[in-house]
Motif scaffolding. Structure first.
Motif, mmCIF file in Angstrom:
data_model
loop_
_atom_site.group_PDB
_atom_site.id
_atom_site.type_symbol
_atom_site.label_atom_id
_atom_site.label_comp_id
_atom_site.label_asym_id
_atom_site.label_seq_id
_atom_site.Cartn_x
_atom_site.Cartn_y
_atom_site.Cartn_z
ATOM 1 N N UNK A 35 47.071 -41.393 -14.368
ATOM 2 C CA UNK A 35 48.399 -41.895 -14.038
ATOM 3 C C UNK A 35 48.972 -41.085 -12.882
ATOM 4 N N UNK A 36 49.473 -41.788 -11.865
ATOM 5 C CA UNK A 36 50.144 -41.147 -10.738
ATOM 6 C C UNK A 36 51.619 -41.039 -11.085
ATOM 7 N N UNK A 37 52.064 -39.832 -11.390
ATOM 8 C CA UNK A 37 53.427 -39.632 -11.848
ATOM 9 C C UNK A 37 54.404 -39.510 -10.684
ATOM 10 N N UNK A 38 55.687 -39.563 -10.997
ATOM 11 C CA UNK A 38 56.725 -39.461 -9.990
ATOM 12 C C UNK A 38 56.826 -38.042 -9.428
ATOM 13 N N UNK A 39 57.392 -37.943 -8.214
ATOM 14 C CA UNK A 39 57.594 -36.652 -7.569
ATOM 15 C C UNK A 39 58.386 -35.719 -8.502
ATOM 16 N N UNK A 42 51.742 -34.765 -9.859
ATOM 17 C CA UNK A 42 50.593 -35.457 -9.297
ATOM 18 C C UNK A 42 50.016 -36.470 -10.269
ATOM 19 N N UNK A 43 48.698 -36.458 -10.412
ATOM 20 C CA UNK A 43 47.985 -37.363 -11.323
ATOM 21 C C UNK A 43 47.711 -36.625 -12.625
ATOM 22 N N UNK A 44 47.790 -37.363 -13.731
ATOM 23 C CA UNK A 44 47.640 -36.710 -15.040
ATOM 24 C C UNK A 44 47.252 -37.745 -16.085
ATOM 25 N N UNK A 116 57.340 -47.976 -11.547
ATOM 26 C CA UNK A 116 58.679 -48.010 -12.135
ATOM 27 C C UNK A 116 59.155 -46.594 -12.369
ATOM 28 N N UNK A 117 60.163 -46.436 -13.226
ATOM 29 C CA UNK A 117 60.727 -45.101 -13.455
ATOM 30 C C UNK A 117 59.748 -44.154 -14.137
ATOM 31 N N UNK A 118 58.776 -44.699 -14.870
ATOM 32 C CA UNK A 118 57.839 -43.843 -15.611
ATOM 33 C C UNK A 118 56.721 -43.304 -14.734
ATOM 34 N N UNK A 147 58.883 -39.733 2.034
ATOM 35 C CA UNK A 147 59.204 -40.737 1.027
ATOM 36 C C UNK A 147 59.064 -42.103 1.670
ATOM 37 N N UNK A 148 58.263 -42.991 1.081
ATOM 38 C CA UNK A 148 58.009 -44.292 1.694
ATOM 39 C C UNK A 148 59.058 -45.336 1.299
ATOM 40 N N UNK A 149 60.126 -44.871 0.656
ATOM 41 C CA UNK A 149 61.158 -45.813 0.234
ATOM 42 C C UNK A 149 61.022 -46.226 -1.208
ATOM 43 N N UNK A 150 59.860 -45.983 -1.790
ATOM 44 C CA UNK A 150 59.621 -46.318 -3.195
ATOM 45 C C UNK A 150 59.447 -45.049 -4.025
ATOM 46 N N UNK A 151 59.919 -43.941 -3.462
ATOM 47 C CA UNK A 151 59.788 -42.641 -4.138
ATOM 48 C C UNK A 151 58.327 -42.247 -4.298
ATOM 49 N N UNK A 152 57.456 -42.832 -3.466
ATOM 50 C CA UNK A 152 56.035 -42.495 -3.491
ATOM 51 C C UNK A 152 55.809 -41.338 -2.528
ATOM 52 N N UNK A 153 56.397 -40.191 -2.866
ATOM 53 C CA UNK A 153 56.433 -39.074 -1.935
ATOM 54 C C UNK A 153 55.101 -38.348 -1.862
ATOM 55 N N UNK A 154 54.806 -37.802 -0.668
ATOM 56 C CA UNK A 154 53.603 -37.000 -0.501
ATOM 57 C C UNK A 154 53.847 -35.964 0.586
ATOM 58 N N UNK A 155 53.086 -34.862 0.608
ATOM 59 C CA UNK A 155 53.326 -33.800 1.588
ATOM 60 C C UNK A 155 53.066 -34.291 3.012
#
Length: 359
Positions: A35-39, A42-44, A116-118, A147-155
């Motif tokens: 699962x790719x979790x929110x900022x 990471x993945x867990x 989504x939020x999860x 942030x790509x606008x969908x909270x899909x943040x990355x360094x």
């Protein structure tokens, strides 16, 4: 002193099996859900805190998997099959389960970005792919993330972008590695098989249920929370079965701790087995029982380890009897299973006095 509440968590190591052809030979392979979790995570593994609405930790593992990994309105539920690890630390207890989930790649049930939020998304990953993930990174300030606008943040760094995913913590490597190793060795799944309470044919395994009887404090205390998270009062029991293989006799010993923060199940088990350490040559775990009380805040966790010794001559004060003379019918059934040599036992390392370390 009254028992102190503990946070309880359920994690799920979800697998699906498939077959491949290599040099005219069919090989069995496995994939695992990440699962790719929110900022800023990471993945867990799918998982999280057990809630008062969850009947048992197994139900919590199923709920968390659906919430974090599945598409909305997913009709297919994952099935938890084994208890892989039971970990206790001060104020915390974690259950890690193995689960299976049917999925069709053409119409996958797994969550897609933006999520989504999860969580953002979930993917089926092979063991080889998991090993290409970066290990848990050091803290990176939020202002250095895109942030790509969908909270899909990355360094910002290209070497740590979404093309180089990283693991939130060790659990995917630890538990997927455990399952991958058993597959490669054509061995049984590690841990204890989950069984239904009331199934008269099953004696060895992990049993999770909710009691129909209220505990003695039900009228005094309602559900407990700390900072909005559900907490539980967890009481521990250990029922040790000792077998003298030379004389074919059995003995039983019991121990109880009212608060899991006072002592862990592993400590209870080791203390009891240590009395027979001089002549013990085999130990294991036959059964785990978890019973949630109807008041929604108490739970009793019982383990049934065994020890096989070569003699009973040095064990003063222990009452030795034949299998049929054991007072409890469950003890008789566990003794019969031990004598049958059918196995299906778990290593005592399934009981951990700390959260499992990186493999």
């Amino acid at each position: 002193m009254s028992p102190l509440p503990s946070n309880a968590f359920s994690l799920a190591a979800i697998v699906r099996s498939y077959k491949t052809q290599k040099q005219s030979q069919e090989q069995k392979k496995q994939q695992y859900v990440l699962v790719h979790e929110r900022f800023p995570r990471g993945w867990w593994l799918p998982g999280g805190g057990i809630e008062h609405k969850d009947s048992t930790p197994v139900d919590a593992a199923v709920r968390e998997t659906i919430e974090e990994a599945a598409l909305p309105q997913c009709g297919d539920l994952p099935v938890m099959t084994h208890l892989l690890s039971l970990e206790q630390t001060q104020g915390r207890i974690r259950f890690i389960f193995r689960g299976e989930w049917c999925d069709d790649d053409e119409q996958s049930i797994l969550k897609c970005p933006p999520g989504d939020d999860d969580s953002i998304e979930a993917k089926w990953i092979t063991w080889e792919e998991i090993n290409n993930f970066k290990r848990r990174r050091k803290h990176i300030p939020r202002e250095q993330w895109l942030d790509d606008g969908n909270d899909n943040a990355h360094p910002l760094s290209s070497t740590t972008s979404v093309n180089h995913p990283w693991l939130r913590a060790h659990e995917p490597l630890t538990f997927f590695g455990m399952l991958e190793n058993s597959l490669q060795q054509n061995d049984t799944v590690p841990g204890l098989k989950l069984c239904q309470v009331g199934d008269g044919d099953e004696v060895v395994g992990a049993f999770f249920s909710r009691s129909k009887e209220s505990c003695q404090f039900a009228s005094e205390v309602q559900t407990l929370t700390i900072q909005g998270r559900a907490t539980f009062l967890i009481h521990l029991k250990c029922r040790l079965l000792v077998y003298d293989s030379e004389n074919q006799l059995f003995a039983t010993m019991s121990s109880f701790v009212d608060d899991q923060n006072e002592k862990t199940l592993r400590q209870l088990t080791d203390e009891m087995i240590s009395q027979f350490a001089s002549l013990t040559f085999e130990t294991g775990l036959q059964r785990v029982e978890y019973t949630a009380h109807e008041n929604g805040r108490d739970a009793t966790l019982t383990v049934f380890p065994y020890a096989i010794t070569s003699s009973n001559q040095d064990f003063n004060g222990v009452k030795w009897v034949s299998k049929d003379e054991l007072a409890d019918s469950l003890d008789q059934r566990l003794a019969a299973h031990l004598l049958s040599g059918q196995g299906n036992f778990a290593d005592l390392n399934i009981l951990r006095a700390t959260e499992c370390a990186m493999q």
